[in-house]
Design an enzyme around this catalytic site. Structure first.
Site, PDB file in Angstrom:
ATOM      1  N   GLU A  51       9.087   8.370 -16.754  1.00 14.50           N
ATOM      2  CA  GLU A  51       7.667   8.738 -16.887  1.00 14.50           C
ATOM      3  C   GLU A  51       7.150   8.444 -18.296  1.00 14.50           C
ATOM      4  O   GLU A  51       6.017   7.999 -18.481  1.00 14.50           O
ATOM      5  CB  GLU A  51       7.468  10.214 -16.557  1.00 14.50           C
ATOM      6  CG  GLU A  51       7.650  10.508 -15.069  1.00 14.50           C
ATOM      7  CD  GLU A  51       7.863  11.987 -14.780  1.00 14.50           C
ATOM      8  OE1 GLU A  51       7.151  12.815 -15.367  1.00 14.50           O
ATOM      9  OE2 GLU A  51       8.755  12.297 -13.973  1.00 14.50           O
ATOM     10  N   HIS A  82       0.840  -1.217   0.000  1.00 18.46           N
ATOM     11  CA  HIS A  82       0.000   0.000   0.000  1.00 18.46           C
ATOM     12  C   HIS A  82       0.867   1.257   0.000  1.00 18.46           C
ATOM     13  O   HIS A  82       0.468   2.281   0.539  1.00 18.46           O
ATOM     14  CB  HIS A  82      -0.944   0.017   1.203  1.00 18.46           C
ATOM     15  CG  HIS A  82      -1.690  -1.257   1.409  1.00 18.46           C
ATOM     16  ND1 HIS A  82      -2.885  -1.539   0.794  1.00 18.46           N
ATOM     17  CD2 HIS A  82      -1.373  -2.359   2.135  1.00 18.46           C
ATOM     18  CE1 HIS A  82      -3.288  -2.746   1.159  1.00 18.46           C
ATOM     19  NE2 HIS A  82      -2.388  -3.267   1.957  1.00 18.46           N
ATOM     20  N   LYS A 116      15.287  21.709 -10.534  1.00 18.46           N
ATOM     21  CA  LYS A 116      14.651  20.441 -10.859  1.00 18.46           C
ATOM     22  C   LYS A 116      15.540  19.471 -11.634  1.00 18.46           C
ATOM     23  O   LYS A 116      16.338  19.859 -12.479  1.00 18.46           O
ATOM     24  CB  LYS A 116      13.386  20.694 -11.680  1.00 18.46           C
ATOM     25  CG  LYS A 116      12.311  21.411 -10.891  1.00 18.46           C
ATOM     26  CD  LYS A 116      11.494  20.471 -10.045  1.00 18.46           C
ATOM     27  CE  LYS A 116      10.313  20.000 -10.851  1.00 18.46           C
ATOM     28  NZ  LYS A 116       9.615  18.941 -10.150  1.00 18.46           N
TER      29      LYS A 116
END
Ligand code: ARG
Length: 457
Positions: free
Chosen positions: A291, A157, A284
């Protein structure tokens, strides 16, 4: 080039837009090498059985070989106005050999021709894909070998659950990718039957030898029913399913890389060559490649559904709907290959931070099960031990301490069976090393699992 080859019963020329809509050359042009190979086998066989004279057959085979050489050298380029690759090759051959070229299509149809070309093309592509998955598996094994002692939190989970090792986690993916290889090889085995000689749908009256062409083209034999031969696209579906599943595995792995390289996890850092910056936020370092792999999985899964949907209502035998098969399966194979080709070096160059992973194991009571198991080994029934440990966890949360920090007196408040041994039991490293059950994360077990992957490779 002449009017279209099937123009016999037609009086008017094809509307340009119709031709464009009907044409598949932009998609099937890439099969030209296999189309020519198939035609060479067909012409050779026709010469052997006497449908063509030996001389005719030789000339056609030589003409076809020249076409292939010219395509490879760039001297001949595919005409984008051609209807499909089969028509194109035949038209060029006829242009070059005159009437003799028109004999090639004896005892053959584009229906068995396209079924043949797709099989030949995908057979070769499957080998490439399998090589690429093997490459990834090698990288996984390499990193796993140096990470058998790198302790990290295992999750359920997405919550910290029990301690495992990086190697154990990687081997899980190794298992998935080895099954993927198995699926591709299995599909390849089943698709290795030749449809050539099924002709339009009902075979031919000419004395062809389907076993001979099957043999010349490296098939295990001819497919046994001519209707099935031209209508079967099971192999496309099987491969598309294998692609979808392999992409799904890659996608799950990619998702973990996205998580692991986030500041929140901080387990790993991508190499600069496999990450990108932001156009506005100077700090960043994004995991775009992972992705994108995750994102492209959507399209590959879609291709599988597209193929099944194209086929589901088709009566036997050939229907033009089937021309749509290639776009889907080619895209799936292309996408999978391109993802594997970038995912593997991305993974190989990723830097892992073992201290950070181990640090994460200290917080979140990953050793709670081990505390319960400690009591079980002292004779407490598991459910009771589970409850006692649950209370200890609640106590630790209230007191803001870990299980390692509890005093023995505190432990005894919950159960008087606790003794000094509890510290050994909840030590995170021990928690991993004692999980020696088959397939577990203990060092010896992981090494065995790595060895079996290596043996597979
Ligand atoms: N381009 C066609 C395809 O990909 C070749 C077969 C055409 N056959 C036909 N009967 N029109 O399916």
């Amino acid at each position: 080039m002449d009017k279209v080859m099937w123009a016999g019963r037609f009086e008017k020329e094809l509307d340009e837009k119709t031709n464009d809509f009907n044409s598949s050359i932009r998609v099937d042009g890439r099969m030209i090498e296999y189309d020519v190979q198939g035609s060479i086998a067909h012409a050779t066989m026709l010469g052997e059985v006497g449908v063509l004279t030996k001389e005719e057959s030789d000339k056609i085979v030589a003409g076809l070989s020249d076409i292939l050489a010219d395509v490879k050298s760039g001297a001949l380029s595919i005409d984008p106005k051609a209807e499909d690759v089969h028509m194109f090759v035949e038209a060029v051959l006829t242009d070059r050999l005159g009437d003799l070229g028109k004999k090639l299509h004896t005892a053959r149809s584009r229906n068995d021709q396209v079924a043949l070309d797709v099989r030949l093309y995908l057979r070769a592509e499957t080998e490439r894909v399998v090589e690429d998955i093997r490459g990834l598996l090698h990288t996984i094994v390499e990193i796993a070998e140096r990470s058998v002692d790198v302790i990290m939190p295992g999750h359920t989970h997405l919550q910290r659950a029990q301690p495992i090792t990086l190697a154990h986690h990687l081997v899980a993916y190794g298992e998935m990718f080895s099954r993927d290889i198995g699926r591709f090889l299995d599909a390849k085995k089943r698709m290795n039957e030749s449809p050539l000689g099924s002709c339009a749908l009902a075979g031919t009256t000419h004395p062809i030898d389907r076993f001979r062409t099957a043999d010349l083209l490296g098939f295990d034999g001819p497919c046994r029913n001519s209707l099935d031969g031209v209508s079967d696209r099971d192999f496309c579906v099987e491969l598309a399913a294998a692609c979808a599943l392999c992409m799904t595995h890659l996608s799950r792995f990619a998702e973990e890389i996205v998580l692991w390289t986030s500041r929140e996890f901080g387990y790993a850092e991508l190499d600069d060559a496999y990450s990108t910056g932001s156009s506005i936020m100077p700090q960043k370092k994004n995991s775009d490649i992972a992705e994108l792999v995750r994102g492209k999985t959507g399209r590959v899964n879609g291709n599988l559904v597209a193929l099944l949907t194209v086929l589901k209502g088709l009566p036997l035998a050939y229907n033009k709907d089937m021309q749509e098969d290639k776009e889907s399966i080619f895209d799936s194979m292309d996408t999978l290959k391109s993802c594997l080709e970038i995912f593997t070096p991305m993974l190989a160059s990723t830097k892992f931070f073992p201290e950070r992973m181990e640090e994460a194991c200290k917080d979140g009571f990953l050793n709670a099960t081990d505390c319960a198991d400690y009591l079980v080994k002292k004779g407490v029934p598991f459910r009771t031990a589970y409850k006692i440990t649950g209370r200890i966890v609640a106590y630790c949360i209230a007191k803001d301490k870990t299980m390692e920090e509890m005093s023995l007196e505190e432990y005894k408040e919950f159960c008087d069976l606790f003794d000094d041994g509890i510290y050994d039991a909840v030590n995170i490293k021990n928690c991993v090393q004692r999980r020696r059950s088959y397939g577990g994360p203990a060092r010896g077990e992981t090494l065995r699992a790595i060895e079996s992957l290596k043996a597979y490779l």
